[in-house]
Every structure is written in C-alpha cells, then in structure tokens.
Design an enzyme around this catalytic site. Structure first.
Site, mmCIF file in Angstrom:
data_model
loop_
_atom_site.group_PDB
_atom_site.id
_atom_site.type_symbol
_atom_site.label_atom_id
_atom_site.label_comp_id
_atom_site.label_asym_id
_atom_site.label_seq_id
_atom_site.Cartn_x
_atom_site.Cartn_y
_atom_site.Cartn_z
ATOM 1 N N GLY B 321 6.374 19.639 11.039
ATOM 2 C CA GLY B 321 6.650 18.173 10.790
ATOM 3 C C GLY B 321 7.783 17.529 9.877
ATOM 4 C CD1 TRP B 324 10.550 16.101 15.554
ATOM 5 C CD2 TRP B 324 10.434 14.550 13.801
ATOM 6 N NE1 TRP B 324 10.725 14.640 15.997
ATOM 7 C CE2 TRP B 324 10.805 14.049 15.111
ATOM 8 C CE3 TRP B 324 10.399 13.743 12.748
ATOM 9 C CZ2 TRP B 324 10.755 12.594 15.188
ATOM 10 C CZ3 TRP B 324 10.510 12.385 13.077
ATOM 11 C CH2 TRP B 324 10.672 11.660 14.147
ATOM 12 C CG HIS B 325 10.744 13.969 9.020
ATOM 13 N ND1 HIS B 325 9.568 14.385 9.125
ATOM 14 C CD2 HIS B 325 10.780 12.597 9.050
ATOM 15 C CE1 HIS B 325 8.588 13.564 9.515
ATOM 16 N NE2 HIS B 325 9.212 12.332 9.134
ATOM 17 N N GLY B 326 14.274 17.052 9.534
ATOM 18 C CA GLY B 326 15.664 17.340 9.240
ATOM 19 C C GLY B 326 15.756 18.860 9.083
ATOM 20 C CG PHE B 471 14.617 11.800 10.796
ATOM 21 C CD1 PHE B 471 15.448 12.397 9.988
ATOM 22 C CD2 PHE B 471 13.868 10.842 10.244
ATOM 23 C CE1 PHE B 471 15.636 12.229 8.651
ATOM 24 C CE2 PHE B 471 13.894 10.482 9.031
ATOM 25 C CZ PHE B 471 14.840 11.331 8.184
#
Lengths: 401, 471
Positions: B321, B324-326, B471
């Site tokens: 997770g 996923w953000h960066g 993102f």
C-alpha cells in the site's frame, strides 16, 4: 469461494463496536470480501433551490464589494498576472520564427523596458522574455538552443541575479514552455480574459497572501524569500509589458516597505561561480552567433542606496567587465551613459513608469550604436532625456499609458 | 484537467448542459464517455491510449473468464489482466525506481553500472484506473460479480471522469448498474451536488493549497534545520494539507457525479477522529484500504491461517500500500510504519480483549492515534530519509538551536486550521455530513455556502494538481 466474507477478515476493521447513529450508509470498509453494491447517497431534506439562490446572491454581493475594495486599493482590471504560461506563450513566438529581438533577464530589464517606445525608436517590437526573480542565464542557453532564433538577444543584468548562475523562477517557466497541457493552457487563457474585467484577480492579493501580511514580525530572524517579502510591485499588460505599480510611486508606506525588502547584504559570490557563469555565457553567445544572431548585454540602473550592496556581492570589475571581456560581447551599462543618469527609482531597484520610457529610449539608441543588428527607425522620435521623467507623474494612471 | 481550474468549470458546465438535453440514454452515455476522454486528454492526449488498453484488456479478460471452464484457463485470463495492468503501472510508475535500485545493488557487489535516466512521464491517475479495471476482472474471477453486458457501460465505468484520476476507487458493481437506466439529477440532487463541490474545492483551494501547503513546503523543501516548533507545525500542516487535498478531491468528485445523477461512495469519514489504526483505515481513503483488503490481504491468507500468517499478510499489504503511493523507499517506510501500528494494535486487542476505553480515555487514545499518524506523514512528505531524519530530530527537540523558519502568522494559521479540522472530525466522528446538514437552518447553510464560495474565488487558486494525482 476461496475468499472469506467474514468481518474478521478485515485487516483494517475496528473490532470494537462503535455506535454510529448518524451513519446512515455503510462503506466498503463495512463489507469485506464481497462485490460492493451501488452506493446510496441521501440528500438532506432542505429547501435546496432556495438555499442555492440565497447563496448565489450573497456570493455576488460579496464579490462586488471585494472588487470595489480592491479597486480602491489601486488594483485595476487589465492588469494581467504574469506567470509561466504567459512566458511560455511569448517563448513560443521564437519557435514561430522571424523574431528580430528578444529581451532576456530579470525584473530590472522587465520593468524598465517600454516595448512601445522601443518599437517607436527602432521599428521593432521585442519579445519580452525577462522574468522577475530569475537569472537570465538558463534562458540565454535556451535561446542558444532554439534553431529558429537568428536575431538580437538583449540580456538585462542585475549583477546579483545574473552571476548566481542558476536558481530563481526560470525552471518553472522553461518547464511550462517545454510541456503545457491543453487544460493548463485553456485555464491561462480564461484567467487572462477574466483579468481584463476583474481587478481583484491578482496573485499578490490572494486571500492567503493577505492573511500572511498580518504577520507582525513576531518571530525575530525568520528569513522569508524575497518574493514573499515584496508586496505587489508591478502591473502587466499584453506582450508581458510590465511597469512599476503606480502605488509604489504614490504611496510612501508601500514604497518604504519595498525599499526595505531589497537592502540586504549577501556574501560575495565565489569567483568560481562567476567564472562558470561567464563561461556558460560565452558558449551560449557563440552558439547564437554561429547561427547569425547577436547578443548584447544591458545593465539597467539601480539606486545609490542599493548599489553598495550589489557591489559587495559582485563588483562591476569582477562581474560586468569580466563578462564582456571573456565572453567577447558588447554591453550598455547605465553608468556609462549620461542619458541614463538621475532616473527615478522609487523603490531603488526599478524605474518609475515614466523613466522606464526614457531608459528604453536611451538604451535602444545605445545598442543601435553598438551593433548593426539594430537600427534607428526612419521616423524615430527625438531622444528623451532624464528631465522628461524627473517630475513624478500624478497617480493613479491608466495601465496602458 | 484538475477540478480546481477554470478549464474544469467550463468543461463541467458544458457536460451538465449536454447531459440535461432531451437525448436518448445511450447518446447521453456516449457523451459522458467522450467527455471523460476529453477530461483525461486535456492533461496529455497520447496517454488516452493507456486508458483504452486498460479498458480493452480487462473487457476481454472478463469475457474469457466467463467462457473458460477449466480453473487453469480462468487463472490464465485473470493473470492476463493482472500482468497487463501491473505491467503498465510498473513500467510507468516504478521503472525508474527499479532501475535505480538495481544499479545500487550492482554497485554493492562491485559492478559500476550507471543506467541512463528513464525519462518516462507518469500518466496521471494510472494507479487509480488500473486498480479500478483490475477489480472488474478480479470480481469476475472470484465469482463475486458477472461481467458487464454492454461495452459502453464498462468503458464508461473505467473512464467516468469524476473518479478517473484520483478516485474514489470504484468497483464495477458500484457503477456499472447505474448506467443501466437513465440518470438525471433532481433539483435537490443538483443543488446538493454543487454544495458538495464547493465544500471540496474550499478544502483543496483555500485550506490545502492556500494556507497549509506553503507551511509544509517552507520546512520540508528548504535546507534550514527546523527546531521543535517548526518541525511539528510543518508536519501537522502537512497532515491537514493532505487530508484537505484528497478529501477535497473526493468530495468534489462525489458532488460532480451527483450533479449528473450518479452516486459515488464515501472515501473519508473524519479520519482524524480515529481511535486506533484499524479505525483510521476505516475512515481514511476507504476505497483504497477496502481494495487492498479484498484483493491483497484476503488472497494472502488474511487472518484465517494463524497469527504469524496474519501479521505477515498485514505487513505485506501495508508495505505494498505504501509502494502504491509512490515509487520511493520513503513511501514503503510509511506503509511499514502503518503496518507496524496495525500489528501492534492487533496484538494489544488480543492481549486486552475485554478492555473498553472510558469517556476520558477514548479522547486520549484518539489523540495518541492522531499524533502517531502525524509521525508517519514525515516519511510521506520528506523526499529522502535524510530529510525525514532531520524533521523527526526536530520534532523530538534533538536539533541544535537554529533560527526560526516559520513566521508567527503561519504558526497561528496552522494552529487554527488543525484545531478546527480535528475538532470538526471529533464532533462529526459518528455522523455523516448529510445528517448534520439536515439539522442546520437554511439561512446558515446559504451563508456558509456563500462564504465557502467567496473564499474560493478570492483565494484565486493557481490550479495546483491534487497531491494524489501523482499516485
């Protein structure tokens, strides 16, 4: 079904029962491991059309009052915010070809150039590519790489801007020129159209900027960047024609604040930084000349009150003179021309609206004397002198004066 | 295009007008599809091709899944979708990250390898629409849902502009059925939708971009070493900024969909009033946490295979997770910290199963949760671990005394905004916005609406992209 539908399978679930009387609808977090159903959104039972009408009326009244107040403070419709998209629009004119003169530099040459006067004197209207708070060097290098530019580049220099070699607002503008999405372009055009009729559209008068002005300097020694220390300084019209804001000339409080923002001692630039700047300049000039173009440097005036700070950072001998010698370019330094002396610099750094015209007249003629790439127009008006702008003009005056 | 732009204002007015013309429903859906492609293309036209690829691959993968009878064939169709989507995501989003880490790894074993700069532009919202389309195939694979009957409905589900680039991450079962019958907003829906859009834009333009963002930038993006006050103020400001930015986007998206007659799910529910981290993730970016739970945590085993496996699944889910953000190790650290929080909470809940906080302890636990969440934002906001370390040292008073960075007015702005934000979350922690509005006098609603709109207008936002776009 391989996956469980048990609530205990929710890793992020709150296993403590929470009373949620107002939670009239569940979310995906309440339904692990299943296909999520169509959401249901409740509309609060309120008289919405009447509320909308009332809110719109209040909004229009508030906006009208705000517009009136901003005009009373000296903002004018038609003062277009400068910014990366505006710069990119002008930069693209170079790519269209046939640009005879482009002006690069920082806020000095930006504020101190009257494009209309330049055109009257020479018959050519330059493309204004100077950017406040930025060194001209990356833009000169960009121009050196523009295959269609074969004209004259006039590079305005404020020593403390140019010889730092990098930094400032340049990267943003160049990035915007290299890629500007259709959405950003359209927003810019819409904003410009609105700015022609609404005075309150001004980046220096945004809500958060006004709130930040309330700071009374209660935390001693906080160092804000120059663009935040300065209040509104200029007005911008079509072709990025920029002049000093009338209130800086007419309002002693505003003028005093702007003056105080400049006078700060900076450590002398390292010789290596200056040499690197000179070398990069030399290479860029050579590229432009190889295509048949030419480069001339201009040092616009700064006030005697500010000059010592500038000389401490980089002196004329170590900066300007070295640059002209090593890069083998010619230049117009205001020190050397009587027609550029005793001009009015209300906040020490930029010329008054009237003196910008006088200075433009003088430096256009001076450049014409240095290079055959610029000639005086057959119908050029007689030269102006510092006396033509010595008396302060009444304020406020129209933007397109 | 971004919601907080003049381009969107014109675009949305045109879409609303066309949507309310007396046209056939199929024609209206085609209009919405074209509008959604225009919405995406207005950022960078060539990347519309990615949307098409994502749309077509999953459409045919789901078709194949329905036709396939052997488990191996079904798995192959599912994998086609997953590989295509994650491959696209990996290429555009994680290519440079993988290349950089590969070269570091090689240098560690003595091979001096300097790869050329990747130079790939990250398509806006790719993480959102790839997750949305993957959920379509995965729901069919998991036999949770049937595929869409009409390609137009499915294509519109993928591209529907309110959720396209920054969520809420919608599932096909939430949106595709809404395209079956004509949708047109009632007068109340239209007005309330516009009110939600105003609220969302206020959060984004005024609070996030205007007031809070610059405070975080001044400390996080400068060289100066912050003291405790500056480090805390900047971090709290960023915590407020990212909430107002992303929740503002979600609220605007929900409002825009409502104006067109569609319903979108909640994505935030007063997350800064959370007590505990599982509670936080039920309130923060709900559609992402639910997606990760349904398509990652549960397939990894969830809590059905013993304690160790549960903790592994939890940590793996949160680390991914974070990624996923960066494409950066700081985001992975952020996810790892949340995974550790969740694991610790799970352990404590098991250890003290019968404990129920009293009326005084509950706010104290809420405050503790809030503070610990703010610490995680340091890794989210700092571009490097070195910068994160400087900020954390500052927050714990370990930096040498330095000149202050933030002017006093920004400390006041930060304190006002954060107290207001957290206070509002606590007051509304067990309510919906709608239930509060339903009790408010009409005059208060009209005045508040006008005030929010006025603040947006005079803030004159610069059209900054929403943080979550990256993102």
């Amino acid at each position: 079904m391989p996956s469980s539908t048990s609530n205990s399978d929710a890793p992020l679930a709150d296993e403590v029962a929470v009373t949620r009387p107002g939670f009239v609808r569940l979310t995906a977090s309440d339904r692990p491991g299943i296909a999520q159903p169509v959401p249901v959104r409740d509309i609060p039972a309120r008289p919405w059309p009447r509320i909308l009408a009332a809110a719109l009326s209040l909004l229009l009244i508030a906006m009208g009052t705000w517009e009136w107040r901003m005009r009373a403070l000296g903002l004018q419709a038609g003062d277009l915010d400068d910014g990366p998209s505006f710069w990119a629009e002008q930069r693209r004119r170079i790519d269209e070809g046939d640009v005879a003169i482009a002006i690069l530099g920082d806020s000095r040459i930006l504020f101190d150039t009257d494009l209309a006067r330049f055109e009257k004197v020479t018959g050519v209207r330059p493309v204004q590519l100077a950017i406040a708070g930025s060194t001209a060097l990356p833009f000169l290098e960009d121009l050196a790489d523009a295959p269609k530019f074969k004209g004259l580049a006039i590079v305005g220099i404020a020593d403390r801007s140019y010889f730092r070699g990098s930094g400032g607002l340049g990267a943003v503008a160049l990035d915007r020129y290299r890629f500007e999405s259709p959405a950003v372009r359209l927003s810019f055009l819409l904003h410009r159209a609105l700015s022609r009729v609404l005075a309150f559209l001004d980046q220096k008068y945004r809500l958060n900027a006004l709130v930040r002005l309330l700071d009374g300097g209660w935390r001693a020694s906080v160092q804000l960047p120059i663009n935040e220390r300065l209040w509104k300084l200029g007005t911008v019209t079509d072709d990025r024609q920029t002049f000093l804001w009338a209130r800086v000339e007419s309002d002693t409080r505003v003028r005093a604040h702007q003056r105080a923002a400049w006078g700060r001692f900076l450590a002398p630039f390292p010789a290596a930084t200056i040499m690197s700047t000179v070398e990069r300049t030399r290479r860029a000039v050579a590229k432009i000349r190889a295509r048949g173009g030419e480069v001339v440097f201009v040092r616009p005036p700064s006030a005697a009150e500010l000059r010592p700070y500038e000389e401490q950072t980089v002196s004329r001998a170590e900066g300007w003179d070295l640059l002209l010698r090593r890069a083998a370019v010619r230049g117009v330094h205001f020190d050397d021309y009587p027609a550029m002396q005793d001009l009015v610099l209300p906040e020490y750094s930029h010329l008054s609206r009237a003196c910008a015209t006088v200075f433009t007249d003088a430096y256009a003629r001076a450049i014409a004397g240095l290079t055959p790439r610029l000639t005086l127009h057959a119908d050029a008006p007689p030269p102006l002198s510092p006396a033509d702008c010595a008396v302060a003009r009444p304020a406020p005056y129209a933007l397109n004066d | 295009m971004v919601f907080n732009s003049l381009t969107f204002a014109v675009f949305f007015a045109c879409v609303l007008a066309v949507h309310n013309l007396p046209l056939a429903w199929t024609t209206k859906k085609i209009n919405l599809l074209i509008a959604s492609y225009l919405f995406y293309a207005a950022w960078n036209p060539p990347f519309v091709i990615l949307l098409w690829i994502s749309t077509v691959v999953d459409w045919w993968a789901a078709k194949g899944l329905v036709r396939a009878e052997r488990p191996a064939a079904r798995r192959a169709w599912m994998l086609l979708s997953v590989v295509a989507n994650l491959g696209m995501l990996g290429f555009f989003k994680y290519g440079q990250f993988l290349l950089d880490n590969f070269s570091v790894l090689l240098r560690a074993v003595g091979v001096d390898y300097h790869p050329p700069h990747y130079g790939i532009v990250l398509p806006v919202g790719i993480s959102f629409y790839t997750f949305a389309t993957m959920s379509y195939t995965l729901d069919v694979y998991l036999r949770r849902a049937l595929p869409a009957q009409h390609f137009l409905d499915y294509a519109l589900f993928v591209t529907f502009f309110p959720h396209l680039v920054a969520g809420p991450i919608m599932r096909p079962t939430e949106l595709v059925p809404q395209f079956a019958q004509e949708r047109r907003a009632t007068a109340d829906q239209l007005c309330f939708g516009l009110a939600l859009m105003t609220l969302g834009l206020f959060q984004k333009v005024v609070l996030a971009d205007g007031f809070l963002g610059p405070i975080a930038e001044r400390v996080y993006d400068q060289e100066a070493i912050p003291g405790a006050l500056d480090a805390w103020a900047a971090t709290l400001a960023f915590g407020g900024q990212i909430f107002c930015d992303f929740a503002g986007y979600s609220t605007t998206a929900i409002g825009a969909a409502m104006c067109l007659g569609f319903a979108m799910p909640d994505n935030f529910r007063c997350p800064y009033a959370a007590v505990g981290f599982s509670d936080f993730w039920r309130r923060w970016h709900i559609t992402l946490s639910a997606w990760l739970r349904d398509y990652l945590y549960i397939p990894l085993g969830g809590n059905r295979h013993g304690t160790a496996r549960t903790y592994f699944s939890l940590m793996a889910t949160m680390l991914l997770g974070g990624l996923w953000h960066g494409a950066s190790w700081t985001f992975i650290a952020w996810g790892g910290l949340h995974g550790a929080y969740l694991a610790a909470e799970r352990w404590l809940r098991a250890r003290f199963a019968s404990y129920r906080p009293g009326p005084l302890v509950l706010p104290a636990l809420g405050l503790l949760t809030y503070v610990l969440i703010q610490l995680t934002w340091v890794f989210f906001r700092a571009k490097t671990f070195a910068k994160a370390a400087v900020i954390l040292r500052g927050m714990f008073g370990l930096n040498a005394p330095n000149a202050p960075i933030l002017p006093a007015i920004e400390l006041i702005i930060c304190a006002t905004a954060i107290v207001g934000l957290v206070g509002a979350h606590w007051l509304m922690r067990a309510q919906t916005l709608e239930s509060v509005i339903a009790r408010a006098p009409a005059s208060i609603l009209a005045s508040t609406w006008a005030a929010l709109g006025f603040a947006i207008v005079i803030e004159q936002g610069a059209g900054n992209a929403f943080i979550y776009f990256q993102f």
